[in-house]
Design an enzyme around this catalytic site. Structure first.
Site, PDB file in Angstrom:
ATOM      1  CG  ASP A   1      44.333  88.632 -57.321  1.00  0.00           C
ATOM      2  OD1 ASP A   1      45.561  88.800 -57.106  1.00  0.00           O
ATOM      3  OD2 ASP A   1      43.462  88.954 -56.490  1.00  0.00           O
ATOM      4  CG  HIS A   2      43.830  92.787 -59.352  1.00  0.00           C
ATOM      5  ND1 HIS A   2      42.820  91.843 -59.273  1.00  0.00           N
ATOM      6  CD2 HIS A   2      43.599  93.667 -58.355  1.00  0.00           C
ATOM      7  CE1 HIS A   2      42.009  92.172 -58.269  1.00  0.00           C
ATOM      8  NE2 HIS A   2      42.464  93.269 -57.701  1.00  0.00           N
TER       9      HIS A   2
ATOM     10  CB  CYS B   1      45.565  86.899 -54.372  1.00  0.00           C
ATOM     11  SG  CYS B   1      45.312  86.206 -52.730  1.00  0.00           S
ATOM     12  N   GLY B   2      46.737  89.366 -53.360  1.00  0.00           N
ATOM     13  CA  GLY B   2      47.265  90.424 -52.504  1.00  0.00           C
ATOM     14  C   GLY B   2      47.803  89.895 -51.188  1.00  0.00           C
ATOM     15  CB  THR B   3      46.215  88.622 -48.213  1.00  0.00           C
ATOM     16  OG1 THR B   3      45.099  87.905 -48.782  1.00  0.00           O
ATOM     17  CG2 THR B   3      45.819  90.059 -47.923  1.00  0.00           C
TER      18      THR B   3
ATOM     19  CG  HIS C   1      54.889  68.732 -40.029  1.00  0.00           C
ATOM     20  ND1 HIS C   1      54.743  69.183 -38.734  1.00  0.00           N
ATOM     21  CD2 HIS C   1      56.123  68.169 -40.087  1.00  0.00           C
ATOM     22  CE1 HIS C   1      55.835  68.908 -38.034  1.00  0.00           C
ATOM     23  NE2 HIS C   1      56.702  68.309 -38.842  1.00  0.00           N
TER      24      HIS C   1
ATOM     25  CG  HIS D   1      53.427  64.484 -40.544  1.00  0.00           C
ATOM     26  ND1 HIS D   1      52.929  65.339 -39.588  1.00  0.00           N
ATOM     27  CD2 HIS D   1      54.757  64.378 -40.308  1.00  0.00           C
ATOM     28  CE1 HIS D   1      53.909  65.755 -38.808  1.00  0.00           C
ATOM     29  NE2 HIS D   1      55.042  65.179 -39.229  1.00  0.00           N
TER      30      HIS D   1
HETATM   31  C1  RB5 Z   1      42.286  92.097 -54.382  1.00  0.00           C
HETATM   32  O1  RB5 Z   1      42.116  93.435 -54.073  1.00  0.00           O
HETATM   33  C2  RB5 Z   1      42.513  91.275 -53.115  1.00  0.00           C
HETATM   34  O2  RB5 Z   1      41.334  91.199 -52.387  1.00  0.00           O
HETATM   35  C3  RB5 Z   1      43.019  89.901 -53.456  1.00  0.00           C
HETATM   36  O3  RB5 Z   1      44.196  90.020 -54.180  1.00  0.00           O
HETATM   37  C4  RB5 Z   1      43.363  88.994 -52.286  1.00  0.00           C
HETATM   38  O4  RB5 Z   1      44.197  89.622 -51.384  1.00  0.00           O
HETATM   39  C5  RB5 Z   1      42.240  88.288 -51.663  1.00  0.00           C
HETATM   40  O5  RB5 Z   1      42.397  87.469 -50.750  1.00  0.00           O
END
Ligand code: RB5
Length: 146
Positions: A8-9, A65-67, A98, A133
């Site tokens: 994503d962004h 993604c961000g996280t 695993h 496993h």
């Molecule tokens: C986008 O702002 C953020 O929520 C997304 O990239 C991600 O981290 C979601 O889990």
């Protein structure tokens, strides 16, 4: 080896770096987007990557993604996908050894470029250990079928 990548962004910048890195390694890459840094919904891209891997269109997937959390949650909804969120090298090794993970999720706002590329190298160079496993993966498949 063919790798399907998507973000994503929040993961766009790192995904671009990952695409170039994978190509430089001489591997095939399919980028399902996003192709600009505008705000999008990560499940749309997790679905594209997960479906491509689950259908045998690619050997592994990498979602950013961000996280890495949203992408991993969404990708794991697709039957046959074992997506592991790895923001460090140890979990990347264990995810293959695993869990036989077939999709790697990384947080683009959590790790820097250097660590991210080490995570990718570790993931791609590690092998599933099988043995005990396999029993556990069979139980995951059972849950999927319920
Ligand atoms: C986008 O702002 C953020 O929520 C997304 O990239 C991600 O981290 C979601 O889990």
């Amino acid at each position: 080896m063919k790798i399907i990548i998507g973000s994503d962004h929040g993961g766009f910048e790192l995904k671009e770096i990952i695409r170039e890195y994978i190509l430089k390694k001489g591997l095939e890459v399919q980028d399902v987007g996003v192709f600009a840094s505008e705000s999008v919904d990560y499940p749309d891209y997790a679905k594209k990557v997960g479906e491509a891997v689950a259908s045998g269109n690619g050997d592994f997937g990498i979602v950013v993604c961000g996280t890495g959390i949203g992408m991993s949650i969404a990708a794991n909804k697709i039957p046959g996908i074992r997506c592991a969120l790895c923001n460090d090298v140890y979990t990347a090794k264990m995810a293959r050894g695993h869990n036989d993970a077939n999709v790697l999720a990384i947080g683009g706002r959590v790790v820097g470029k250097g660590v991210a590329l080490m995570i990718i190298d570790t993931f791609l160079n590690s092998s599933f250990e099988g043995g005990r496993h396999n029993t556990r993966l069979a139980k995951i498949r059972d849950i999927e079928g319920e």
